[in-house]
Design an enzyme around this catalytic site. Structure first.
Site, PDB file in Angstrom:
ATOM      1  N   GLY A   8       0.828  -1.212   0.000  1.00 23.81           N
ATOM      2  CA  GLY A   8       0.000   0.000   0.000  1.00 23.81           C
ATOM      3  C   GLY A   8       0.858   1.254   0.000  1.00 23.81           C
ATOM      4  N   GLY A  11      -0.525   4.807  -0.965  1.00 19.90           N
ATOM      5  CA  GLY A  11      -1.600   5.417  -0.182  1.00 19.90           C
ATOM      6  C   GLY A  11      -1.125   6.625   0.608  1.00 19.90           C
ATOM      7  N   GLN A  12      -2.024   7.151   1.447  1.00 18.30           N
ATOM      8  CA  GLN A  12      -1.729   8.386   2.179  1.00 18.30           C
ATOM      9  C   GLN A  12      -0.535   8.208   3.124  1.00 18.30           C
ATOM     10  OE1 GLN A  12      -4.354   9.605   5.293  1.00 18.30           O
ATOM     11  NE2 GLN A  12      -4.048  11.784   4.951  1.00 18.30           N
ATOM     12  N   ASP A  34       2.429  -1.893  -4.415  1.00 10.07           N
ATOM     13  CA  ASP A  34       0.994  -1.592  -4.388  1.00 10.07           C
ATOM     14  C   ASP A  34       0.321  -2.434  -5.467  1.00 10.07           C
ATOM     15  OD1 ASP A  34      -1.539  -0.215  -3.939  1.00 10.07           O
ATOM     16  OD2 ASP A  34      -0.330   1.351  -3.012  1.00 10.07           O
ATOM     17  N   ILE A  35      -0.994  -2.391  -5.480  1.00  6.90           N
ATOM     18  CA  ILE A  35      -1.755  -3.210  -6.440  1.00  6.90           C
ATOM     19  C   ILE A  35      -1.537  -2.732  -7.888  1.00  6.90           C
ATOM     20  CG2 ILE A  35      -3.875  -1.860  -6.106  1.00  6.90           C
ATOM     21  CD1 ILE A  35      -4.015  -5.622  -6.401  1.00  6.90           C
ATOM     22  N   ASP A  50      -0.188  -7.835  -5.091  1.00 13.33           N
ATOM     23  CA  ASP A  50      -1.547  -7.980  -4.563  1.00 13.33           C
ATOM     24  C   ASP A  50      -1.434  -8.706  -3.225  1.00 13.33           C
ATOM     25  OD1 ASP A  50      -4.122  -8.631  -3.952  1.00 13.33           O
ATOM     26  OD2 ASP A  50      -4.561  -9.677  -5.830  1.00 13.33           O
ATOM     27  N   TYR A 139     -14.807  -1.631   8.566  1.00  6.73           N
ATOM     28  CA  TYR A 139     -13.402  -1.232   8.721  1.00  6.73           C
ATOM     29  C   TYR A 139     -12.971  -1.414  10.181  1.00  6.73           C
ATOM     30  CZ  TYR A 139      -9.488   2.156   8.916  1.00  6.73           C
ATOM     31  OH  TYR A 139      -8.285   2.784   9.116  1.00  6.73           O
ATOM     32  N   LYS A 143     -10.255  -3.997  11.823  1.00  6.02           N
ATOM     33  CA  LYS A 143      -9.107  -3.523  12.608  1.00  6.02           C
ATOM     34  C   LYS A 143      -9.106  -4.186  14.000  1.00  6.02           C
ATOM     35  CE  LYS A 143      -7.090  -0.728   9.688  1.00  6.02           C
ATOM     36  NZ  LYS A 143      -5.809  -1.128   9.087  1.00  6.02           N
TER      37      LYS A 143
HETATM   38  C1  AKB Z   1     -10.732   6.761   8.306  1.00  2.27           C
HETATM   39  O1  AKB Z   1     -11.340   7.837   8.425  1.00  2.27           O
HETATM   40  O2  AKB Z   1     -11.263   5.718   7.903  1.00  2.27           O
HETATM   41  C2  AKB Z   1      -9.289   6.699   8.729  1.00  2.27           C
HETATM   42  C3  AKB Z   1      -9.138   6.250  10.139  1.00  2.27           C
HETATM   43  C4  AKB Z   1      -9.528   7.141  11.249  1.00  2.27           C
HETATM   44  O3  AKB Z   1      -8.711   5.150  10.372  1.00  2.27           O
HETATM   45  N1  AKB Z   1      -8.686   7.973   8.536  1.00  2.27           N
END
Ligand code: AKB
Length: 314
Positions: A8, A11-12, A34-35, A50, A139, A143
């Site tokens: 990744g 990414g940011q 990255d992909i 990947d 998400y 996590k």
């Molecule tokens: C998001 O907004 O999904 C991320 C985070 C807080 O993990 N920036």
């Protein structure tokens, strides 16, 4: 000598972490992957990878003699809600592929968690390290599960995996990709270009945030900390500042008096409402001397100066 693989990397976080790791360990010691290869990428060490392909990860690790993986590839909160099962697969299976590779080759791993692990039942204002995690988003669920897998691989297979629960991250270099806290970057670009921004959260929605310079330093410091001092093998709370869109608007207006924001909340408001407004990072401060450097006024000042320089925006 460390040989590092970043997944990744486009990414940011990856964009800035790649630069910081190369400054630290040398360009040839850090492979970004990255992909997809970005259009204007002429980095000769870059690899298309990947993370759902475990055989490809293992082959790359063997071929390049990798000793550490920074596994950043993931779907963020807002985009994950649109395709929950796809996000679950990427976030979960990608992590398991990396952890299993690390188990075979005894690699050191960094993996980012998030304030998204917390849900409605966690303390709001000063959310503790060890508390209830009942996230509302896919998400956050990925996590929270991932944190427990990290500890499982540490406890049972001795994998030296380290993790940080990042708050919303603000960067002048790279745009975020599909998070709930993305507004805190978009607002700067719109303030400079148009002096106007329409925010998808309500003005009083306070969330924990951090400037990318602090986030990158936190990552390097945690990875370099002596293993013996680390008491958390799920993921560390870290904090720097908390603010709402209304407070950020006011802070930007001090530099750009004509700037105005309006507020049209969408589905991301429900996600933001389920997250804490502030984080207790006592354990990180104690275990590896974590200390933020940027507060809201410093961050706003630096963002505006750098965005204007880099993009030649007035
Ligand atoms: C998001 O907004 O999904 C991320 C985070 C807080 O993990 N920036």
């Amino acid at each position: 000598m460390n040989k590092i693989l970043i997944t990744g990397a486009n990414g940011q976080i990856g964009t800035e972490l790649t630069v910081a790791l190369r400054e630290r360990y040398g360009s040839n010691q850090v492979i970004g992957s990255d992909i997809k290869r970005p259009v204007a990428n002429h980095d000769h060490t870059f690899q298309v990878l990947d993370v759902l392909n475990k055989t490809a990860i293992q082959a790359l690790v063997q071929d390049e003699g990798i000793t550490e993986i920074y596994h950043l590839a993931a779907s963020l909160s807002a985009v994950a809600e649109k395709q929950p099962l796809r996000a679950w697969e990427l976030n979960m299976q990608g992590l398991l592929n990396v952890l299993d590779t690390a188990k075979i080759d005894q690699l050191k791993v960094f993996w980012p968690s998030s304030i998204a692990v917390f849900g409605d039942h966690a303390p709001k204002a000063f959310c503790s390290q060890h508390t209830i995690t009942q996230p509302r988003t896919v998400y956050g669920i990925s996590k929270a599960a991932g944190e427990n897998w990290c500890r499982y691989y540490y406890d049972n297979y001795g994998v030296d995996v380290r993790s940080i629960r990042y708050p919303g991250l603000i960067s002048h270099t790279a745009q975020p990709g599909g998070g709930t806290t993305d507004y805190a970057v978009e607002i700067f670009h719109q303030a400079i270009k148009n002096r106007q921004y329409t925010c998808y959260l309500k003005p009083h929605t306070t969330l924990p945030m951090m400037y990318m310079a602090d986030a990158v330093r936190a990552t390097l410091e945690l990875m370099e900390a002596p293993s013996l001092g680390l008491t958390v093998r799920t993921s560390y709370n870290v904090a720097a500042m908390s603010f709402s869109p209304g407070e950020l608007e006011a802070a930007i207006r001090k530099h750009l008096p004509a700037f105005r924001a309006d507020y049209r909340p969408d589905f991301r408001q429900t996600i933001a409402d389920s997250w804490p407004t502030g984080i207790n990072d006592h354990q990180a401060r104690h275990d590896w001397s974590w200390m933020p450097r940027y507060d809201l006024p410093d961050m706003v000042n630096d963002m505006l100066v750098r965005l204007r320089q880099e993009k030649d925006l007035r």
